[in-house]
Design a protein around this motif. Structure first.
Motif: not given
Ligand code: SF4
Length: 265
Positions: A247-265
């Motif tokens: 996780k980092s500030k880059l997550c806010d621009w990451c297209y995969f955030k909605s499927i990323c395990p770091a943001h969907n636990r």
């Protein structure tokens, strides 16, 4: 396209070949999970405004250097811009819906081109290569490649490697990270041609700044070692199927955030 260059990572004649480029290396260092989405799973991503703006400016500057030296001025770039834009629209229909305000889009591109002429005078030198693809097997398992915006070889033999950035220059202290990409290109050029480049140059059109750096054999040998280490780390991650999200500030621009395990636990 060769058999080897047709794979991202995979089995080629019984041997696993890792395709490395500065962008994929950045992905892995920023976030192994992001690297997996892009390089292993090959998940599609929609075009981004920033990336498309970069492509447009690169294409205008590429065409600009096809003109006689005396004609390489802002007026010519201004004339090339709409033609390059029409070509991009023709090649990629999605751009029409991505760019909602065409005038604002072209005005912004024009401002970046104006900035370009404030930091370089393309009438005063000849460029030797534009958008050149450099490639080489780093080891039996690692293939390294990249596209270089421009390589200029002076009549006296000095080689300059140039990259255009449409964003702003990095804050003080972050220049080294930005130069890594050019060191990779310099390593490829040195290994392939036996000539050590003299100068690395990053042109930031977003704020009209230039970062310049010399380069030595010692630095390129260090880059070589670093690349091999990163390549081995990626190969281990592949064999262990271990790509932890970072996780980092880059997550806010990451297209995969909605499927990323770091943001969907
Ligand atoms: S959202 Fe963040 S942690 Fe997840 S893949 Fe993207 S960059 Fe990595």
């Amino acid at each position: 396209m060769s058999e080897r260059t047709s794979v991202q990572t995979g089995i080629v004649r019984g041997m696993e070949i890792l395709r490395l480029s500065p962008s994929r290396i950045n992905d892995f260092l920023n976030c192994p999970q992001l690297y997996k989405y892009r390089a292993i799973d090959l998940l599609p991503e929609p075009p981004s405004l920033e990336a498309e703006r970069g492509k447009l400016i690169h294409s205008v500057l590429e065409d600009l250097f096809e003109l006689p030296a005396a004609d390489r001025n802002l007026q010519s770039a201004t004339e090339i811009l709409p033609k390059s834009w029409q070509r991009a629209l023709h090649e990629n229909q999605e751009l029409q819906s991505l760019v909602t305000d065409e005038k604002e889009w072209l005005d912004r591109a024009h401002a970046l081109l104006t900035n370009y002429f404030s930091i370089e005078k393309p009438q005063t030198f000849e460029s030797t290569y534009r958008e050149i693809h450099l490639e080489r097997d780093l080891t039996d398992q690692i293939y390294l490649h990249g596209y270089v915006d421009r390589i200029d070889i002076a009549p006296t033999g000095e080689v300059r490697i140039v990259d255009y950035k449409t964003g702003k220059s990095p804050k003080a202290g972050y220049e080294e990270k930005a130069l890594f990409q050019l060191r990779v290109y310099a390593l490829l050029y040195w290994k392939n041609h036996g000539v050590l480049p003299t100068l690395l140059q990053l042109l930031y059109l977003g704020d009209s700044q230039v970062i310049k750096s010399g380069i030595s054999e010692i630095q390129l040998e260090a880059t070589d070692r670093k690349l091999r280490n990163i390549g081995d780390e990626i190969l281990s991650a592949i064999s262990e199927e271990f790509f932890p999200p970072k996780k980092s500030k880059l997550c806010d621009w990451c297209y995969f955030k909605s499927i990323c395990p770091a943001h969907n636990r």
